[in-house]
Write an enzyme that holds these catalytic residues in place. Structure first.
Site, short mmCIF file in Angstrom:
data_model
loop_
_atom_site.label_atom_id
_atom_site.label_comp_id
_atom_site.label_asym_id
_atom_site.label_seq_id
_atom_site.Cartn_x
_atom_site.Cartn_y
_atom_site.Cartn_z
N HIS A 89 5.88 -2.21 6.97
CA HIS A 89 6.29 -0.85 7.31
C HIS A 89 7.13 -0.80 8.59
O HIS A 89 7.97 0.09 8.76
CB HIS A 89 5.07 0.05 7.51
CG HIS A 89 4.42 0.53 6.25
ND1 HIS A 89 3.62 -0.28 5.49
CD2 HIS A 89 4.45 1.75 5.63
CE1 HIS A 89 3.16 0.41 4.45
NE2 HIS A 89 3.66 1.64 4.51
N CYS A 108 2.89 -7.36 1.76
CA CYS A 108 1.96 -6.76 2.73
C CYS A 108 1.21 -7.88 3.42
O CYS A 108 0.60 -8.73 2.76
CB CYS A 108 0.98 -5.84 2.00
SG CYS A 108 -0.37 -5.23 3.00
N CYS A 111 3.86 -6.10 9.97
CA CYS A 111 3.58 -5.20 8.84
C CYS A 111 4.92 -4.82 8.24
O CYS A 111 5.87 -4.53 8.99
CB CYS A 111 2.81 -3.97 9.32
SG CYS A 111 2.63 -2.67 8.06
N SER A 114 0.82 -1.21 0.00
CA SER A 114 0.00 0.00 0.00
C SER A 114 0.85 1.26 0.00
O SER A 114 0.33 2.35 -0.23
CB SER A 114 -0.93 0.01 1.21
OG SER A 114 -0.16 0.00 2.40
N TYR A 171 -4.16 -0.23 3.48
CA TYR A 171 -4.98 -1.41 3.24
C TYR A 171 -5.62 -1.91 4.53
O TYR A 171 -6.71 -2.48 4.51
CB TYR A 171 -4.13 -2.54 2.66
CG TYR A 171 -3.73 -2.39 1.22
CD1 TYR A 171 -4.28 -1.42 0.39
CD2 TYR A 171 -2.79 -3.25 0.65
CE1 TYR A 171 -3.91 -1.29 -0.93
CE2 TYR A 171 -2.41 -3.14 -0.67
CZ TYR A 171 -2.97 -2.16 -1.46
OH TYR A 171 -2.60 -2.04 -2.78
N GLY A 172 -4.94 -1.70 5.65
CA GLY A 172 -5.41 -2.24 6.93
C GLY A 172 -6.77 -1.73 7.36
O GLY A 172 -7.39 -2.31 8.25
#
Length: 261
Positions: free
Chosen positions: A186, A71, A184, A8, A39-40
């Site tokens: 990120h 992801c 995640c 994302s 997206y979460g």
């Protein structure tokens, strides 16, 4: 070998960073789907449809032979669909590293940081149930609402981000958590902040290196020769923090452009 990778936003670039260490002789096309981030907070149906559109874009425009869903949330929502619809592709997903965390922990207390959608997803629940027989551990799960947005803005070392993490991590620290799953892609970008709060003895489990090794093995099985340069193209559907791309990949030979999907 032509490889498509998507997330994302910036998070999946942590996986690309691992790939560029060991994967050669290929062209990698990364989609940062920032127009639809995060997206979460989308429904599983919305995420699945988006994953399908991105995969078709990568096939039609770049002729990819391998796809990495970088992801956890998208993997949970769409990996089964993508493997069934595109059986000719190598399709590699991302899932929280619960198993290595279970094998690592000494205190039997494991923290899991993830998006709300990942923690609620069937794939995560099934994974946890399957692994529960390895060792009796306690999982301290935390849905990190808003953390992806902070990272996307490049606010990885600000007081606001620190305060968010401290609020979530202090209870884990008090409960003797010694291993934390970064659920995640990120979150490796703020690993230093987590260590600042938890202490340097904390073990952080991420999945980028494992995905890179998996790509190398599966592509070589299909005849890929792992020699020569790796060319990386980054495409973003909305706004993106260019400084963060440079910081994550530390590679000046990357083409970055905006695209419509």
């Amino acid at each position: 070998m032509k490889v498509g990778v998507f997330d994302s936003g910036l998070g999946g670039l942590t996986v690309v960073s691992s790939i560029q260490k060991i994967f050669k002789g290929a062209q990698l096309f990364y989609i940062a789907d920032t127009a639809y981030a995060p997206y979460g907070e989308k429904t599983p149906e919305e995420i699945l449809n988006r994953c399908d559109s991105i995969t078709r874009y990568l096939l039609e425009n770049h002729g990819i032979e391998a796809l990495i869903v970088a992801c956890n949330t998208a993997t949970s929502a769409a990996i089964k669909h993508l493997r069934e619809k595109f059986p000719f592709l190598i399709v590699i997903g991302t899932e929280p590293g619960v198993k290595p965390a279970i094998l690592n922990t000494k205190t039997l207390n494991i923290g899991v940081l993830a998006t709300p959608r990942t923690l609620k997803g069937d794939k995560y629940q099934i994974l946890v149930n399957e692994l529960s027989s390895i060792k009796k551990v306690k999982l301290h799960e935390q849905a990190c609402v808003g953390l992806v947005e902070q990272i996307e803005k490049g606010e990885i070392d600000t007081k606001e981000t620190f305060d968010m993490l401290e609020k979530w991590l202090e209870p884990m620290k008090n409960d003797n958590v010694d291993t934390i799953v970064l659920g995640c892609t990120h979150y490796p970008l703020i690993d230093f902040v987590i260590k600042k709060i938890m202490g340097n003895d904390i073990t952080l489990i991420e999945t980028g290196d494992a995905i890179a090794k998996r790509l190398k093995i599966l592509s070589e099985e299909k005849g890929h020769i792992n020699e020569g340069p790796l060319k990386i193209n980054v495409c973003h559907t909305g706004e993106i923090n260019r400084f963060m791309i440079d910081k994550i990949l530390n590679n000046k030979n990357i083409e970055v452009r905006k695209c419509a999907i």
